[in-house]
Design a protein around this motif. Structure first.
Motif, PDB file in Angstrom:
ATOM      1  N   TRP A  15      85.812 -30.142 127.701  1.00  0.00           N
ATOM      2  CA  TRP A  15      86.357 -30.858 126.541  1.00  0.00           C
ATOM      3  C   TRP A  15      86.201 -30.023 125.278  1.00  0.00           C
ATOM      4  O   TRP A  15      87.117 -29.952 124.447  1.00  0.00           O
TER       5      TRP A  15
ATOM      6  N   VAL B 230      78.732 -21.087 129.279  1.00  0.00           N
ATOM      7  CA  VAL B 230      78.214 -22.279 129.970  1.00  0.00           C
ATOM      8  C   VAL B 230      79.145 -22.672 131.116  1.00  0.00           C
ATOM      9  O   VAL B 230      78.700 -23.007 132.218  1.00  0.00           O
TER      10      VAL B 230
ATOM     11  N   PHE C 168      82.143 -30.215 132.675  1.00  0.00           N
ATOM     12  CA  PHE C 168      83.183 -31.076 132.108  1.00  0.00           C
ATOM     13  C   PHE C 168      82.944 -31.360 130.625  1.00  0.00           C
ATOM     14  O   PHE C 168      83.897 -31.514 129.867  1.00  0.00           O
ATOM     15  N   PHE C 169      81.688 -31.425 130.211  1.00  0.00           N
ATOM     16  CA  PHE C 169      81.427 -31.583 128.772  1.00  0.00           C
ATOM     17  C   PHE C 169      81.999 -30.371 128.027  1.00  0.00           C
ATOM     18  O   PHE C 169      82.720 -30.504 127.039  1.00  0.00           O
ATOM     19  N   PHE C 170      81.700 -29.184 128.521  1.00  0.00           N
ATOM     20  CA  PHE C 170      82.156 -27.980 127.837  1.00  0.00           C
ATOM     21  C   PHE C 170      83.647 -27.749 128.036  1.00  0.00           C
ATOM     22  O   PHE C 170      84.281 -27.066 127.238  1.00  0.00           O
TER      23      PHE C 170
ATOM     24  N   ARG D   4      78.278 -30.233 137.289  1.00  0.00           N
ATOM     25  CA  ARG D   4      79.549 -30.862 136.950  1.00  0.00           C
ATOM     26  C   ARG D   4      79.494 -31.493 135.557  1.00  0.00           C
ATOM     27  O   ARG D   4      80.464 -31.408 134.799  1.00  0.00           O
ATOM     28  N   HIS D   5      78.373 -32.130 135.211  1.00  0.00           N
ATOM     29  CA  HIS D   5      78.248 -32.694 133.866  1.00  0.00           C
ATOM     30  C   HIS D   5      78.416 -31.604 132.809  1.00  0.00           C
ATOM     31  O   HIS D   5      79.147 -31.761 131.835  1.00  0.00           O
ATOM     32  N   TRP D   6      77.711 -30.490 132.998  1.00  0.00           N
ATOM     33  CA  TRP D   6      77.811 -29.378 132.043  1.00  0.00           C
ATOM     34  C   TRP D   6      79.247 -28.868 131.966  1.00  0.00           C
ATOM     35  O   TRP D   6      79.797 -28.650 130.896  1.00  0.00           O
TER      36      TRP D   6
ATOM     37  N   LEU E 209      74.007 -22.429 136.216  1.00  0.00           N
ATOM     38  CA  LEU E 209      73.437 -23.464 135.349  1.00  0.00           C
ATOM     39  C   LEU E 209      73.628 -24.809 136.029  1.00  0.00           C
ATOM     40  O   LEU E 209      74.750 -25.169 136.311  1.00  0.00           O
ATOM     41  N   PRO E 210      72.586 -25.592 136.305  1.00  0.00           N
ATOM     42  CA  PRO E 210      71.171 -25.195 136.212  1.00  0.00           C
ATOM     43  C   PRO E 210      70.840 -24.073 137.212  1.00  0.00           C
ATOM     44  O   PRO E 210      71.628 -23.814 138.109  1.00  0.00           O
TER      45      PRO E 210
ATOM     46  N   PHE F 241      80.322 -19.126 123.589  1.00  0.00           N
ATOM     47  CA  PHE F 241      79.236 -19.933 124.129  1.00  0.00           C
ATOM     48  C   PHE F 241      79.758 -20.901 125.197  1.00  0.00           C
ATOM     49  O   PHE F 241      79.179 -21.025 126.287  1.00  0.00           O
TER      50      PHE F 241
ATOM     51  N   ALA G 182      80.494 -36.934 128.419  1.00  0.00           N
ATOM     52  CA  ALA G 182      81.842 -36.446 128.727  1.00  0.00           C
ATOM     53  C   ALA G 182      82.496 -37.301 129.813  1.00  0.00           C
ATOM     54  O   ALA G 182      83.717 -37.434 129.851  1.00  0.00           O
TER      55      ALA G 182
ATOM     56  N   TYR H  63      75.275 -37.884 140.337  1.00  0.00           N
ATOM     57  CA  TYR H  63      76.728 -37.665 140.240  1.00  0.00           C
ATOM     58  C   TYR H  63      77.343 -38.647 139.254  1.00  0.00           C
ATOM     59  O   TYR H  63      76.787 -39.704 138.983  1.00  0.00           O
TER      60      TYR H  63
ATOM     61  N   ILE I 211      75.451 -34.539 127.017  1.00  0.00           N
ATOM     62  CA  ILE I 211      76.287 -33.847 127.983  1.00  0.00           C
ATOM     63  C   ILE I 211      76.950 -34.854 128.936  1.00  0.00           C
ATOM     64  O   ILE I 211      78.126 -34.735 129.287  1.00  0.00           O
TER      65      ILE I 211
ATOM     66  N   LEU J 238      74.474 -29.843 142.092  1.00  0.00           N
ATOM     67  CA  LEU J 238      75.923 -29.943 141.895  1.00  0.00           C
ATOM     68  C   LEU J 238      76.264 -30.975 140.830  1.00  0.00           C
ATOM     69  O   LEU J 238      77.119 -30.742 139.973  1.00  0.00           O
ATOM     70  N   GLY J 239      75.592 -32.137 140.882  1.00  0.00           N
ATOM     71  CA  GLY J 239      75.892 -33.208 139.934  1.00  0.00           C
ATOM     72  C   GLY J 239      75.682 -32.760 138.500  1.00  0.00           C
ATOM     73  O   GLY J 239      76.533 -32.970 137.631  1.00  0.00           O
ATOM     74  N   ALA J 240      74.541 -32.117 138.234  1.00  0.00           N
ATOM     75  CA  ALA J 240      74.230 -31.655 136.879  1.00  0.00           C
ATOM     76  C   ALA J 240      75.239 -30.590 136.435  1.00  0.00           C
ATOM     77  O   ALA J 240      75.721 -30.606 135.299  1.00  0.00           O
TER      78      ALA J 240
END
Lengths: 281, 258
Positions: free
Chosen positions: A131, A35, A127-129, A123-125, A113-114, A31, B42, B252, B39, A119-121
């Motif tokens: 970790w 992502v 870097f969270f994944f 990057r959040h996805w 994704l999305p 999974f 992080a 960002y 999310i 781009l900002g969103a």
């Protein structure tokens, strides 16, 4: 793969195939990588070109680039430039439909994704994944070492590494003949070598080349920049390594389907794998 | 006694319920675009982990003259169009002043000559855009720490906010004006400079004349151009969109070390 009491020959027996840790970390990993792949493609879309060396920007020679050009008839055409060749990719790469309208976009909406450009969103996805990938990988490796899973199940045994045995396995794979009976109690050598390559070469390469793109991390570990020949090379290697991982994934799925999808999937969910004891062996 | 709930039925019902919950949760996350608070958390983890590894003074790599990118791509605004800026540009920034205010003991107003007279640092560093490209240039400027020491930050000061002359987006309420912010650790980092020269010449307008920030352990959007004022604050919650920067207000990360 514990030893069970000897059943009659030719009978179907369920053997314990995967430990709980292997099963849980396998699905979290699957999974997580899905992502990360999709958010990674969204990040790539922000600057769909790869370079070699320390630097690279618009106009610099690219190893690979995906773009949109206007065709002679005025319509947008997708184009992949790689190794000096221009490959038309309209509909998939460079130009694809967004709500029915051909739109310049490196990777199509269904692969990112999305789905919309953000781009900002992404990057959040990503870097969270990232970790989660590290935590899950560390759990797998720690348990794999303590329980001797890595040594017992993944390290090829001596008899599997003879040229004769390996040659036969290659032929068997080409003929889509999969191990039966006692031989099915363990992974075959090609399987073991592939898993080891993914776990100890491909995934670490992806993590390290990813970290090399972080200016915060290379301030701590500047030798990462030397290891990968520069930040832009690291970005290119990241992309190539992920492409190889995707290739592994495709082959993995094909093998699961060809060698008994239900049995394989059940063994990765419940841990139990059915084998037939050998007849007349 | 026959059990009503067998192990098998428990596992089946349990898996279906867990699967449905997972799909529902996933849908809720994806609908938020950026995945929502979970999310986004992080970013804090990344900041803390990188700071733990970096300490205060780990330096970004510096390069040689031979590594400088010949035609460094200018991103974002390349020509601010406010009357104020255009007037300064016409007089070669002779009357331009950098204001340093907020939570400081001594507010400052510094001319380019004042800044040039201060100790300077020259560094050849790599600029990494959040989009993925990189370019190398030589930057000369005043260490931000030296300017802040002259102003004397009050103990309550936690962030340094950079107010810029350019608007990337035309908005009535001014929320399209560029700004950025960094914390005191990055503000006092040896490589954090207010650059007034690039590759040995006065900073070109396309690259942020008369003054731009270089904060080398972070990405390009933190390197604010066209700096007009510096403000020390204890929180950036009340400034424009409240997220600490133009791009931060548009989704960002505030911490761009990755």
């Amino acid at each position: 793969m514990s030893e069970e009491a000897q059943p009659p020959r030719g009978a179907k027996v369920l053997v314990k195939r995967h430990s709980a840790v292997t099963r849980i970390t396998h699905w979290i990993n699957a999974f997580t990588l899905a992502v990360m792949l999709m958010s990674g493609l969204q990040i790539f879309n922000a600057h769909p070109a790869l370079y070699w060396g320390r630097t690279g920007q618009d106009g610099d020679p690219a190893v690979l680039s995906i773009g949109a050009v206007e065709g002679a008839d005025g319509t947008l055409k997708g184009r992949l430039l790689v190794a000096g060749a221009a490959i038309p990719t309209t509909g998939v790469l460079g130009v694809s439909d967004v709500e029915g309208i051909p739109t310049p976009r490196a990777f199509p909406a269904w692969a990112t994704l999305p789905g919309f450009y953000d781009l900002g969103a992404a990057r959040h996805w990503h870097f969270f994944f990232a970790w989660l990938l590290i935590a899950n990988g560390a759990l797998y490796l720690a348990c794999g070492l303590v329980s001797r899973h890595l040594r017992r199940d993944l390290a090829p045994s001596r008899d599997q590494l003879t040229p004769r045995h390996l040659g036969r396995e290659v032929l068997d794979h080409l003929r889509l003949r999969f191990p039966k009976g006692d031989e099915a109690r363990r992974y075959n050598a090609l399987q073991k070598l592939t898993y080891l390559a993914v776990i100890f070469v491909l995934l670490p390469l992806i993590v390290l080349s990813g970290l090399t793109m972080s200016p915060g991390m290379t301030a701590v570990f500047p030798h990462l920049l030397d290891l990968f020949q520069g930040r832009q090379s690291a970005r290119t290697i990241h992309f190539i390594a992920v492409s190889l991982l995707l290739l592994f994934f495709i082959v993995h799925i094909v093998m699961v389907v060809l060698s008994g999808p239900w049995n394989n999937i059940r063994s990765m969910i419940t841990g139990r794998y059915a084998i037939r004891t050998e007849e007349g062996a | 006694m026959k059990r009503l709930i067998t192990r098998r039925s428990f596992l089946t019902v349990g898996s279906v319920a867990a699967g449905a919950a997972a799909i529902g949760g996933w849908e809720a996350l994806v609908r938020q675009g950026d995945g929502g608070p979970l999310i986004r958390s992080a970013e804090t983890l990344t900041l803390r982990a990188q700071r733990l590894l970096q300490g205060r003074d780990a330096l970004a790599r510096e390069y040689t003259e031979a590594d400088i990118t010949p035609r460094f791509y200018a991103n974002g605004t390349v020509q601010p169009d406010t009357p104020d800026y255009v007037q300064h540009q016409g007089s070669a920034f002779a009357d331009w002043r950098l204001s340093v205010g907020g939570l400081v003991d001594t507010p400052l107003s510094l001319s380019l000559a004042d800044l040039s007279a201060m100790p300077s640092r020259t560094q050849i560093t790599r600029h990494d855009c959040v989009e993925g490209w990189s370019a190398i240039a030589k930057w000369t400027g005043v260490p931000l720490g030296a300017v802040l020491k002259r102003a004397g930050p009050k103990p309550a000061a936690r962030y340094v906010v950079f107010h810029c002359a350019d608007a990337l987006e035309l908005t009535l309420d001014g929320s399209g004006v560029y700004y950025e912010s960094i914390d005191m650790i990055d503000a006092f980092h040896p490589q954090t400079i207010l650059a007034h020269a690039m590759n040995g010449a006065a900073l070109p307008v396309a690259h942020g004349a008369p003054l731009r920030l270089r904060v080398e352990r972070q990405l390009g959007y933190k390197q604010a151009k066209y700096i007009m004022g510096i403000e020390l604050v204890d929180s950036f919650a009340g400034i424009r969109g409240g997220n600490g920067g133009y791009w931060e207000d548009r989704g960002y990360e505030w911490y761009a070390g990755i």
